[in-house]
Design a protein around this motif. Structure first.
Motif, mmCIF file in Angstrom:
data_model
loop_
_atom_site.group_PDB
_atom_site.id
_atom_site.type_symbol
_atom_site.label_atom_id
_atom_site.label_comp_id
_atom_site.label_asym_id
_atom_site.label_seq_id
_atom_site.Cartn_x
_atom_site.Cartn_y
_atom_site.Cartn_z
ATOM 1 N N ILE A 23 0.631 -1.146 -0.100
ATOM 2 C CA ILE A 23 -0.341 0.112 -0.416
ATOM 3 C C ILE A 23 1.101 1.813 0.093
ATOM 4 O O ILE A 23 0.427 2.288 -0.793
ATOM 5 C CB ILE A 23 -1.138 -0.218 1.285
ATOM 6 N N ALA A 24 1.797 1.091 0.562
ATOM 7 C CA ALA A 24 2.916 2.290 0.830
ATOM 8 C C ALA A 24 3.490 2.584 -0.522
ATOM 9 O O ALA A 24 4.077 3.465 -1.104
ATOM 10 C CB ALA A 24 3.645 2.006 1.535
ATOM 11 N N LEU A 25 3.644 1.568 -1.311
ATOM 12 C CA LEU A 25 4.684 1.565 -2.223
ATOM 13 C C LEU A 25 3.135 2.189 -3.392
ATOM 14 O O LEU A 25 3.751 2.859 -4.447
ATOM 15 C CB LEU A 25 4.886 0.740 -3.092
ATOM 16 N N LEU A 26 2.435 1.807 -3.579
ATOM 17 C CA LEU A 26 1.151 2.887 -3.963
ATOM 18 C C LEU A 26 1.257 3.495 -4.067
ATOM 19 O O LEU A 26 0.896 4.536 -4.740
ATOM 20 C CB LEU A 26 -0.460 1.979 -4.693
ATOM 21 N N ALA A 27 0.876 3.839 -2.629
ATOM 22 C CA ALA A 27 0.780 5.686 -2.507
ATOM 23 C C ALA A 27 1.787 6.659 -2.017
ATOM 24 O O ALA A 27 2.290 7.824 -2.333
ATOM 25 C CB ALA A 27 0.260 6.219 -0.472
ATOM 26 N N ALA A 28 3.253 5.950 -3.238
ATOM 27 C CA ALA A 28 4.223 6.700 -2.486
ATOM 28 C C ALA A 28 4.639 7.768 -4.590
ATOM 29 O O ALA A 28 4.651 8.294 -3.703
ATOM 30 C CB ALA A 28 5.472 5.413 -3.027
ATOM 31 N N PRO A 29 3.758 7.454 -5.357
ATOM 32 C CA PRO A 29 3.982 8.614 -6.028
ATOM 33 C C PRO A 29 3.557 10.392 -5.435
ATOM 34 O O PRO A 29 3.537 11.128 -5.759
ATOM 35 C CB PRO A 29 3.455 8.221 -7.624
ATOM 36 N N GLY A 30 1.564 9.848 -5.501
ATOM 37 C CA GLY A 30 1.516 10.914 -5.130
ATOM 38 C C GLY A 30 1.566 11.588 -3.328
ATOM 39 O O GLY A 30 1.515 12.147 -3.383
ATOM 40 N N LEU A 31 2.032 11.271 -2.532
ATOM 41 C CA LEU A 31 2.394 11.657 -0.903
ATOM 42 C C LEU A 31 3.823 12.387 -1.761
ATOM 43 O O LEU A 31 4.316 13.329 -0.831
ATOM 44 C CB LEU A 31 2.994 10.152 -0.311
ATOM 45 N N SER A 32 4.754 11.554 -2.381
ATOM 46 C CA SER A 32 5.960 12.478 -2.960
ATOM 47 C C SER A 32 5.567 13.835 -3.588
ATOM 48 O O SER A 32 6.648 14.140 -3.490
ATOM 49 C CB SER A 32 6.996 11.506 -3.666
ATOM 50 N N PHE A 33 4.851 13.123 -4.624
ATOM 51 C CA PHE A 33 4.550 14.728 -5.193
ATOM 52 C C PHE A 33 3.781 15.434 -4.149
ATOM 53 O O PHE A 33 4.538 16.871 -4.192
ATOM 54 C CB PHE A 33 3.031 14.185 -6.230
ATOM 55 N N LEU A 34 2.645 15.093 -3.483
ATOM 56 C CA LEU A 34 2.536 16.466 -2.208
ATOM 57 C C LEU A 34 3.957 16.789 -1.194
ATOM 58 O O LEU A 34 3.836 18.354 -1.086
ATOM 59 C CB LEU A 34 1.762 15.747 -1.665
ATOM 60 N N ALA A 35 4.671 15.986 -0.952
ATOM 61 C CA ALA A 35 5.508 16.245 -0.114
ATOM 62 C C ALA A 35 6.353 17.126 -0.842
ATOM 63 O O ALA A 35 7.110 18.393 -0.544
ATOM 64 C CB ALA A 35 6.524 15.313 0.668
#
Length: 292
Positions: A23-35
């Motif tokens: 789940i963390a891998l799936l959310a990583a692109p979006g979280l990285s963009f927001l960060a």
């Protein structure tokens, strides 16, 4: 003989959930963009607002902001306009959402297009259109003079009333759609059941319909208030520099005064207001959901 599947036995089948690492891998692109493009710039903005005039850190910028009567007036005006815009949007949106909920076929399509299509237009276009309507020689003044309501042109442009009306028109879909979504989940038989028990129209509205739509009202109010308190283009075109709000003061601090500390401080205050609105609406929606 093999055991029958869970679905045959009458129990719901178990879902094969993904592990937390996947789940963390799936959310990583979006979280990285927001960060990268949201969290880090906000952190730098807050850091800048805490920088003192002599290079230290503290709340001196906030103390300086709230010690100026002009800044307090701008803050109060921003909150007042946002609140009035939210109330006007709610007054218009509630009966509109009820009409959409009762509409069927072509009429429902017309309502949905009327709500969604204006959202595809730029804010500049809609705000500039209202600035044309509110002019001394605009359509509104010409209509009022033609029907005898006024003897001459009435000053509407560059007023707070014009700003509230224009902002409510722009942000109206953000109030209508959440209320409509809640109405869609209600059973039509609830009103009939209340009527069969002797409840009148006013009692059915205030004790049955209105309480059930409160989650949609809270969500729509949070949307409209957050958008209204942070709008920049609409006040710039309708009221100009005569009645500044916090976003206009931020732009003035960064672009004209070259005062990054002041601009960052006002931005942080605006961010705190937005966070308070989100947290307050989330808490209220949770309480309303618990009561239901």
């Amino acid at each position: 003989m093999t055991a029958a599947p869970n679905i045959i036995a009458g129990t719901p089948p178990t879902r094969c959930g993904l592990g937390f690492d996947r789940i963390a891998l799936l959310a990583a692109p979006g979280l990285s963009f927001l960060a990268l493009f949201y969290a880090i710039p906000l952190a730098l903005l807050l850091f800048q607002s805490l920088r003192g005039p002599e290079g230290g850190f503290g709340i001196a910028n906030y103390v300086s902001f709230f010690s100026e009567p002009f800044n307090i007036g701008v803050l109060m005006r921003t909150l007042r306009v946002a609140l009035l815009t939210t109330l006007l949007s709610l007054i218009i949106a509630y009966p509109t959402a009820i009409a959409m909920n009762r509409a069927r076929g072509v009429w429902l399509t017309v309502f949905l297009v009327a709500m969604v299509l204006p959202m595809s237009l730029g804010v500049v276009v809609k705000a500039f259109a209202w600035s044309i309507l509110f002019r001394a020689n605009g359509a509104l003044n010409q209509i009022m003079q033609a029907i005898g309501l006024t003897d001459g042109p009435v000053r509407m442009l560059f007023t707070e009333t014009a700003l509230v009306i224009g902002a409510a028109n722009v942000f109206l879909p953000f109030m209508v759609l959440p209320i409509y979504a809640v109405l869609q989940q209600q059973k039509a038989s609830l009103a009939d059941a209340a009527a069969s028990l002797g409840a009148g129209p006013f009692f059915r509205f205030f004790h049955v319909a209105l309480p059930l739509t409160l989650p949609g009202i809270v969500a729509g109010a949070a949307f409209v208030f957050s958008l209204s308190v942070s709008m920049y283009v609409i006040p710039s075109l309708i009221v100009g520099e005569t009645q500044q709000n916090l976003p206009m003061l931020i732009a003035r601090s960064f672009l004209y005064l070259r005062n990054e500390e002041l601009g960052s401080t006002i931005s942080a205050i605006l961010l705190i207001i937005a966070i308070a609105v989100v947290l307050g609406s989330t808490w209220l929606a949770a309480r309303l959901g618990a009561k239901e």
